[in-house]
Design an enzyme around this catalytic site. Sequence first.
Site, PDB file in Angstrom:
ATOM      1  N   ASP A   1     -25.003   2.580   3.034  1.00  0.00           N
ATOM      2  CA  ASP A   1     -25.708   1.924   4.151  1.00  0.00           C
ATOM      3  C   ASP A   1     -27.078   1.377   3.759  1.00  0.00           C
ATOM      4  O   ASP A   1     -27.684   1.793   2.786  1.00  0.00           O
ATOM      5  CB  ASP A   1     -25.851   2.878   5.340  1.00  0.00           C
TER       6      ASP A   1
ATOM      7  N   GLU B   1     -25.876   7.352   5.437  1.00  0.00           N
ATOM      8  CA  GLU B   1     -26.720   8.435   4.919  1.00  0.00           C
ATOM      9  C   GLU B   1     -28.080   8.425   5.595  1.00  0.00           C
ATOM     10  O   GLU B   1     -28.717   9.454   5.758  1.00  0.00           O
ATOM     11  CB  GLU B   1     -26.878   8.299   3.393  1.00  0.00           C
TER      12      GLU B   1
END
Length: 392
Positions: free
Chosen positions: A83, A141
């Site tokens: 991400d 995350e």
Amino acid sequence: MPSPKEFIDHELAMLSNQVVMWRRHFHENPELSFHEVHTSQFVYDTLCSMTNLEVTRPSPTSVMAKLIGDVPGKVIALRADMDALPIEEANVFSFASKVPGVMHACGHDGHTAILLGVAKLLSGLKNEINGEIRFLFQHAEELFPGGAEEMVSAGVMEGVDLVLGAHLWASLPVGLVAIAPGPLLAAPDTFRITIIGRGGHAASPNETIDPIAIGAQVVTNLQHVVSRYKDPFLPAVVSVTQFIAGTADNVIPGSAMLAGTVRIFDKELRDQIPEQMKRIVKGVCEAHAATFEFVYQKGYRPVINDANVASQLEASFIRTFGESRVENAEPTMGGEDFSAYLEKAPGAFFFIGAGNERAGITYPHHHPRFTVDEDALAIGVKGYVNAVFDLM
Ligand code: NI
């Protein structure tokens, strides 16, 4: 017939460029946590184009691939996060973010590219694999409660004997890797305090209960948690990062909001600090006739490397890169949801040097001009692939 290590070096030379291209593709097309739709599809398609992999989707925006060797043995999981962050990129290179306000400013683009490279290389070595290699391409995350927990719930850690993860690291020069046993990344908890006073005219403070004056004392008194209450040998951070109150020069507001973060490694201390904070808030508010709300949110668990896995990994890195290129990793107060996997199997998290002062690659993680030295990508692939053979 070349040995696996000769094969690795040969393949890596061919693959390095491809890994850089993958990283640039992800960098140009960043997606926020839990929204990694294109990224995960790209990873899924790329893995499906490789041989010998069983590819599945544990959650809507994550991907898992299994490489099952010809001979039974250990199950080793390797994890990359995918991400990006809500940051407007200030870099001007050709593959800078095409998405306004979203940027790969932590290096997760590189993590994803590295793990694709590892999967590509190992998938060509199926007959040399004893056991199973599981590739975890994790979403989210950066945003609590994190994607790791979701993937663990989906069963990705079932049967796993050990798990490895890595972070490209800006403060470590490219060419180096760093690993250490024990605490590496802290638990990133958050808190929110609302101080409820009584608003009124700023010219008549005696008719009010001023939440700003009280809040200022709360901020000051919270400093005692770290400086006076805890064992000096246990690291901790308490930072008030928001203090929001008021609307005008001549109005004392009715309430004030304070928020911030607490970073801790030690489990017992992690239970004590919220109570100490609450006691301080309660005491200060009562002293000045205000009331309060106190909300403490425990974040990810701390990342604590298994001593045995960390020492095997260190030995592997020394064999692969030479002693002068392997450093002892310094713990940081940053957080990582890699800890969710460590609840299920022993493992270790390591740093791949990605900074390069001469090339101007000096900006810290989460900075609008953050980037990595792309030479770090091949180093990451090489470190992982050799570690798999050494730990298998
Ligand atoms: Ni990160």
